[in-house]
Write a protein that holds these residues in place. Structure first.
Motif, short mmCIF file in Angstrom:
data_model
loop_
_atom_site.label_atom_id
_atom_site.label_comp_id
_atom_site.label_asym_id
_atom_site.label_seq_id
_atom_site.Cartn_x
_atom_site.Cartn_y
_atom_site.Cartn_z
N GLY A 121 88.44 29.80 34.32
CA GLY A 121 89.71 30.37 34.76
C GLY A 121 90.42 29.58 35.85
N GLY A 122 89.72 28.61 36.45
CA GLY A 122 90.34 27.73 37.42
C GLY A 122 91.02 28.44 38.58
N LEU A 123 92.10 27.84 39.07
CA LEU A 123 92.81 28.40 40.21
C LEU A 123 93.36 29.80 39.94
N PRO A 124 93.94 30.09 38.76
CA PRO A 124 94.44 31.46 38.53
C PRO A 124 93.36 32.52 38.69
N ALA A 125 92.14 32.25 38.22
CA ALA A 125 91.05 33.22 38.38
C ALA A 125 90.70 33.37 39.86
N TRP A 126 90.73 32.27 40.60
CA TRP A 126 90.47 32.30 42.05
C TRP A 126 91.51 33.20 42.74
N LYS A 127 92.77 33.02 42.37
CA LYS A 127 93.84 33.81 42.98
C LYS A 127 93.74 35.28 42.60
N GLU A 128 93.30 35.58 41.39
CA GLU A 128 93.16 36.97 40.96
C GLU A 128 92.19 37.73 41.85
N GLN A 129 91.24 37.01 42.44
CA GLN A 129 90.26 37.65 43.34
C GLN A 129 90.73 37.62 44.80
N HIS A 130 91.97 37.19 45.01
CA HIS A 130 92.58 37.18 46.35
C HIS A 130 91.76 36.35 47.34
N LEU A 131 91.25 35.23 46.85
CA LEU A 131 90.47 34.33 47.68
C LEU A 131 91.41 33.36 48.40
N PRO A 132 90.94 32.72 49.47
CA PRO A 132 91.83 31.86 50.27
C PRO A 132 92.42 30.70 49.47
N ILE A 133 93.64 30.35 49.81
CA ILE A 133 94.38 29.26 49.18
C ILE A 133 94.85 28.31 50.29
N VAL A 134 94.81 27.01 50.00
CA VAL A 134 95.34 26.02 50.94
C VAL A 134 96.38 25.17 50.20
N SER A 135 97.07 24.32 50.94
CA SER A 135 98.14 23.51 50.34
C SER A 135 97.80 22.02 50.30
N LYS A 136 96.63 21.64 50.80
CA LYS A 136 96.26 20.23 50.80
C LYS A 136 94.81 20.04 50.36
N HIS A 137 94.58 18.94 49.64
CA HIS A 137 93.21 18.56 49.31
C HIS A 137 92.53 17.98 50.54
N LEU A 138 91.22 17.85 50.48
CA LEU A 138 90.50 17.13 51.51
C LEU A 138 90.99 15.69 51.54
N ASP A 139 91.09 15.13 52.71
CA ASP A 139 91.48 13.73 52.86
C ASP A 139 90.24 12.87 52.61
N THR A 140 90.19 12.23 51.45
CA THR A 140 88.99 11.47 51.09
C THR A 140 88.76 10.28 52.02
#
Length: 281
Positions: A121-140
């Motif tokens: 389910g990827g990100l949509p499944a994550w959001k359905e569970q109201h889990l934290p969201i960020v706007s940036k990836h880790l800086d590799t």
């Protein structure tokens, strides 16, 4: 250890709580004529994830075909740059739900990294569970360099020459993930210069038939789809450019089918070659 390619959010949380070496990977790409983020939109991402750039860093741009696999040395270098180690447990997601994450899963498995999974389910499944969201990836650039080692598994891929060789004696079961109209040759291909139709003898399984909205259907539903298609022969999955073929390949792998491969060139290669046979319905 979880031994199927799909992992749900609860199982991911368990791995993290156990202190396992989990690397979260966002492998999102845009769909044909459909972008994941509008211009200027703020991305929504799972926290502490790195970005696997399938379109650029993990595709061979010396090849005119889209999305073709890079060689082992290039793959190893790019995987190490993401901080991936030999003992890393990779959990891959995409922001559509299920689209390009199975392609990334297949690529890592083809390079011998078995502890690789797709987040159901990827990100949509994550959001359905109201889990934290960020706007940036880790800086590799700030991450320790990984020690990932590529160990290519040639059986994960088929070339055009191998497909042609197998056609004469019907050595393989070929399953095409494109839409029914593209498979039949009744609608035009989205990429210019390609003939319409399919590889002779191929069967059609549009990739969205193995999905229920944002995630894969359950095993009983998938079994009902695949059992009539797959027999004793090796199976080769194809599509337009090697992305959606991985969606149905993962579904078959989830059911325990073996001897599965992806035709990396897919219709982008086959449909452009006037010297190979094409069937139309």
């Amino acid at each position: 250890m979880h031994n199927l390619p799909l992992i749900n959010i609860a199982a991911l949380h368990v791995l993290i709580a156990q202190g396992k070496s989990v690397v979260l990977i966002d492998a999102t790409i845009d769909k044909v004529n459909q972008r994941i983020d509008a211009d200027g939109a703020t991305p929504e991402l799972i926290p502490d994830s790195v970005f696997m750039d399938i379109e650029e860093k993990f595709s061979d741009h010396s090849n005119p075909l889209p999305h073709t696999f890079v060689d082992a040395a290039k793959f190893e270098k790019e995987a190490q740059a993401l901080g991936i180690n030999r003992d890393s447990i990779l959990v891959i997601y995409d922001r559509w739900g299920v689209y390009s994450s199975p392609r990334a899963w297949w690529m890592f498995r083809a390079m011998g990294h078995e502890n690789t999974f797709v987040l159901q389910g990827g990100l949509p499944a994550w959001k359905e569970q109201h889990l934290p969201i960020v706007s940036k990836h880790l800086d590799t650039a700030t991450l320790p360099h990984g020690n990932f080692i590529a160990n290519p598994q040639p059986n994960f891929w088929k070339s055009k020459a191998e497909i042609l060789k197998g056609l004469k004696d019907q050595e393989n079961t070929i399953i095409d993930a494109r839409s029914a109209s593209r498979f039949a040759g009744t609608s035009q291909e989205p990429r210019a210069g390609l003939r319409s139709g399919h590889i002779p003898g191929a069967q059609n399984l549009p990739f969205d038939q193995v999905l229920s909205d944002i995630q894969y259907k359950d095993s009983s539903a998938l079994k009902a789809i695949f059992d009539p298609l797959i027999g004793e022969k090796p199976v080769v999955f194809s599509c337009g450019s090697g992305i959606s073929a991985a969606i149905i390949a993962l579904a078959a792998y989830q059911l325990g089918y073996e001897d599965l491969a992806i035709y990396d060139g897919s219709w982008a290669e086959w449909g452009a070659d006037e010297n190979v046979p094409v069937e139309r319905d």
